[in-house]
Design an enzyme around this catalytic site. Structure first.
Site, PDB file in Angstrom:
ATOM      1  N   SER A 145      -6.743   5.314  -2.994  1.00  0.00           N
ATOM      2  CA  SER A 145      -5.584   6.028  -2.473  1.00  0.00           C
ATOM      3  C   SER A 145      -5.634   6.053  -0.936  1.00  0.00           C
ATOM      4  O   SER A 145      -5.804   5.012  -0.314  1.00  0.00           O
ATOM      5  CB  SER A 145      -5.509   7.431  -3.077  1.00  0.00           C
ATOM      6  OG  SER A 145      -4.236   7.995  -2.882  1.00  0.00           O
ATOM      7  N   ASP A 161      -1.366   4.899  -8.226  1.00  0.00           N
ATOM      8  CA  ASP A 161      -2.456   5.442  -7.413  1.00  0.00           C
ATOM      9  C   ASP A 161      -3.825   5.301  -8.090  1.00  0.00           C
ATOM     10  O   ASP A 161      -4.006   5.671  -9.252  1.00  0.00           O
ATOM     11  CB  ASP A 161      -2.166   6.925  -7.156  1.00  0.00           C
ATOM     12  CG  ASP A 161      -3.029   7.516  -6.070  1.00  0.00           C
ATOM     13  OD1 ASP A 161      -4.262   7.536  -6.241  1.00  0.00           O
ATOM     14  OD2 ASP A 161      -2.479   7.949  -5.049  1.00  0.00           O
TER      15      ASP A 161
END
Length: 279
Positions: A38, A164
């Protein structure tokens, strides 16, 4: 000794990782391996490209510019956000500002061109699996890794779509060990230290559930570390529970304070734990 930097996810809280990197690099602690998930993938790409203290000014400016733009790199104006949510039914923000900012900074840089081995984690939708990017364009991998469900659209790379990386591996400590790291510095954003409360609102259920999954995996991997591996979980400062809310996820006002406070805490930690070896 093979040294790995493991940079976890955390949205705007990723600014604390800049303070951690400064403390490490000022003491001559440089990585042989960088893993990012991320927002940790964004910071990780920068340090893998320039694994020395000179990268800190670039990272700091990148985070300051995001703050000066009101967080638009990661979001959009309220009216556009509402229209996009109604039109797509899947996400609130456009990925274009973030992709453009990354392209301006990293261009066509590939993993193969980096001076330090670098890998980025994302969640494959089609395979329902953890995926590690280690080749091709770095920008594509980072955009895939930061595609927060509901906020940003799934990112297409090749024939697959990704969300993500925090969904599958938010703080990839075990991955570093599997790749041969004997000393690991964990750059986490502070959420794993905060107590959890029973959710009382519908939108709190998903956040608490995700936190349980994230912390369970990280704590298990920490407990299962081989005795031959040194692990240092660096302290984060300047974060709080308000940062976990939707509004807090776009609050860039305290970026510099988070960087500075975390730097001071990590400098103290490294000097106390590693002594002369950290200078």
């Amino acid at each position: 000794m093979t040294t790995a930097f493991v940079l976890g996810g955390g949205g705007v809280l990723g600014a604390v990782e800049v303070g951690m990197l400064r403390a490490l690099l000022e003491r001559g602690i440089e990585p042989d391996l960088v893993l990012g998930t991320s927002v940790g993938a964004l910071n990780g790409a920068m340090v893998a490209r320039q694994p020395d203290v000179g990268v800190i000014d670039k990272l700091t400016e990148l985070w300051r510019s995001a703050g000066a733009a009101g967080g638009e790199m990661y979001g959009d104006r309220p009216l556009r956000t509402m229209r996009r949510a109604m039109a797509t039914g899947t996400h609130l923000w456009s990925a274009k500002p973030l992709r453009q900012a990354l392209a301006d900074e990293l261009g066509e840089l590939t993993f193969e061109q980096l001076p330090v081995r670098f890998q980025v984690c994302a969640a494959s939708i089609e395979r329902a699996a953890e995926h590690w990017f280690d080749s091709g364009r770095v920008v594509d991998a980072v955009v895939a890794s930061v595609a927060v469900p509901g906020l940003l659209p799934p990112a297409k790379v090749g024939d697959e779509h990704y969300l993500d990386g925090g969904i599958v591996n938010s703080i990839p400590l075990g991955r570093a060990v599997a790749l041969g790291a004997s000393r690991v510095f964990v750059l986490q954003v502070g959420r794993i230290d905060r107590p959890l409360s029973v959710p009382r609102r519908p939108w709190e259920v998903a956040r608490v559930s995700f936190e349980i999954a994230r912390r369970h995996r990280f704590n298990r991997e920490l407990e299962e570390l081989p005795g031959s591996v040194q692990a240092h979980v660096l302290p984060a400062r300047g974060t709080s529970a308000k940062d976990d809310t939707l509004l807090g996820s776009r609050d860039f006002a305290g970026v510099q304070e988070r960087i500075d406070r975390t730097y001071e805490a990590c400098a103290t930690y490294l000097d106390e734990r590693l002594g002369d070896a950290a200078r």
